[in-house]
Write an enzyme that holds these catalytic residues in place. Structure first.
Site, PDB file in Angstrom:
ATOM      1  N   ARG A   6      16.176  96.205  57.501  1.00  0.00           N
ATOM      2  CA  ARG A   6      15.445  95.328  56.535  1.00  0.00           C
ATOM      3  C   ARG A   6      13.847  95.683  56.270  1.00  0.00           C
ATOM      4  NH1 ARG A   6      16.952  90.926  54.472  1.00  0.00           N
ATOM      5  NH2 ARG A   6      15.124  91.491  53.054  1.00  0.00           N
ATOM      6  N   ARG A  15      15.930  88.147  50.337  1.00  0.00           N
ATOM      7  CA  ARG A  15      16.238  89.065  49.416  1.00  0.00           C
ATOM      8  C   ARG A  15      15.711  88.768  48.044  1.00  0.00           C
ATOM      9  NH1 ARG A  15      20.420  90.316  53.115  1.00  0.00           N
ATOM     10  NH2 ARG A  15      20.543  92.540  53.593  1.00  0.00           N
ATOM     11  N   GLU A  42      39.132  74.060  65.189  1.00  0.00           N
ATOM     12  CA  GLU A  42      40.594  74.109  65.140  1.00  0.00           C
ATOM     13  C   GLU A  42      40.928  74.902  66.240  1.00  0.00           C
ATOM     14  OE1 GLU A  42      42.128  74.859  61.232  1.00  0.00           O
ATOM     15  OE2 GLU A  42      41.471  73.004  60.479  1.00  0.00           O
ATOM     16  N   HIS A 101      43.633  74.195  58.300  1.00  0.00           N
ATOM     17  CA  HIS A 101      42.927  75.275  57.601  1.00  0.00           C
ATOM     18  C   HIS A 101      43.379  76.681  58.090  1.00  0.00           C
ATOM     19  CE1 HIS A 101      39.912  71.970  57.094  1.00  0.00           C
ATOM     20  NE2 HIS A 101      39.808  72.526  56.017  1.00  0.00           N
TER      21      HIS A 101
END
Ligand code: URA
Length: 255
Positions: A224, A168, A80, A4
């Site tokens: 928030r 949300r 990885e 990847h």
């Protein structure tokens, strides 16, 4: 060759980086490499995951890499990075604060995480602790203090979704929140959690299981308790503060 990330041991030459900085956003991984590391060179760009190799002040090699968004992508990248010899990973991210006293533009250093993340369940049981390396955490606190950067130290809520999972609905394509998510932010406030983000919990659990050191610092880009919105005008300063704190902490260790 890492499937990847798109590079392998041969690309590292004869330097063996042990430390990696991990950003969700590939442009942040690039910014860190180009503005804060010396002699940075790109190792690979694959599937939106960019990785740079550069050096800290005293020629300590370090990777600046991309986790992508969320825990499934992060889990692949972390796996990885470990395969090419990385032993310390610091997430440099962004987050939304859920305590009213935390200002947009400040940074939050994660001591431990509430990990509500599916990917982490493939690595360890749900009860497994998600704790940051204490030495890195203290080094980041000391770095933030010495740089006069406003910081908060505490617990982070790591969840799988930016919209539903962080309660949300006004700024979301889905206005329906399941019952257990409707008051989740208030519940987390009462539990003294400081912020929402989407990667730290899984990173910290992986660190415990695999046996590497991990830490997390996030710039606050949403408040928030006031609104669901991201505050883009404060993003640059929040990210810059998180990066500066991490670099100074890294330089305080003999790598
Ligand atoms: N990242 C998140 O996961 N949530 C926010 O509110 C901001 C950044």
């Amino acid at each position: 060759m890492l499937y990847h990330l798109g590079f392998g041991m041969a690309d590292l030459g004869n330097c063996s980086p042990r430390l990696a900085f991990l950003s969700g956003d590939p442009s942040r991984a690039e910014l860190i490499a180009q503005n804060y590391l010396q002699d940075a060179r790109c190792l690979a760009k694959n599937r939106g995951l960019v990785t740079y190799l550069g050096y800290l002040g005293d020629r300590v090699p370090v990777l600046s890499s991309t986790s992508g968004m969320g825990a499934p992508s992060l889990s692949i990248v972390v796996n990885e990075l470990i395969q090419v010899g990385i032993q310390q990973i610091v997430r440099i991210g962004t987050c939304g604060a859920i305590q009213p006293s935390i200002e947009v533009g400040s940074v939050i250093i994660t001591q431990g995480a509430l990990c509500r993340q599916g990917a982490a369940l493939d690595v360890a049981p749900v009860e497994y602790p998600a704790v940051a390396d204490p030495f890195w955490t203290v080094a980041m606190v000391e770095a933030a203090r010495s740089l006069h950067i406003p910081y908060h130290l505490g617990l982070t809520a790591s969840v799988d979704t930016f919209y539903e999972g962080q309660g949300r609905c006004n700024t979301s394509g889905n206005t329906y929140l399941q019952r257990h998510l409707r008051e989740i932010t208030e519940e987390y406030q009462a539990l003294n959690l400081l912020n929402y983000e989407m990667e730290a919990g899984t990173l910290l659990k992986m660190a415990g299981v695999y046996g590497f050191k991990a830490a997390c610092i996030c710039g606050v880009i949403a408040q928030r308790t006031q609104s669901e919105a991201i505050r883009p005008e404060s993003k640059e300063i929040a990210i810059d503060r998180a990066i500066q704190t991490t670099i100074k902490a890294a330089e305080s260790f003999e790598q």
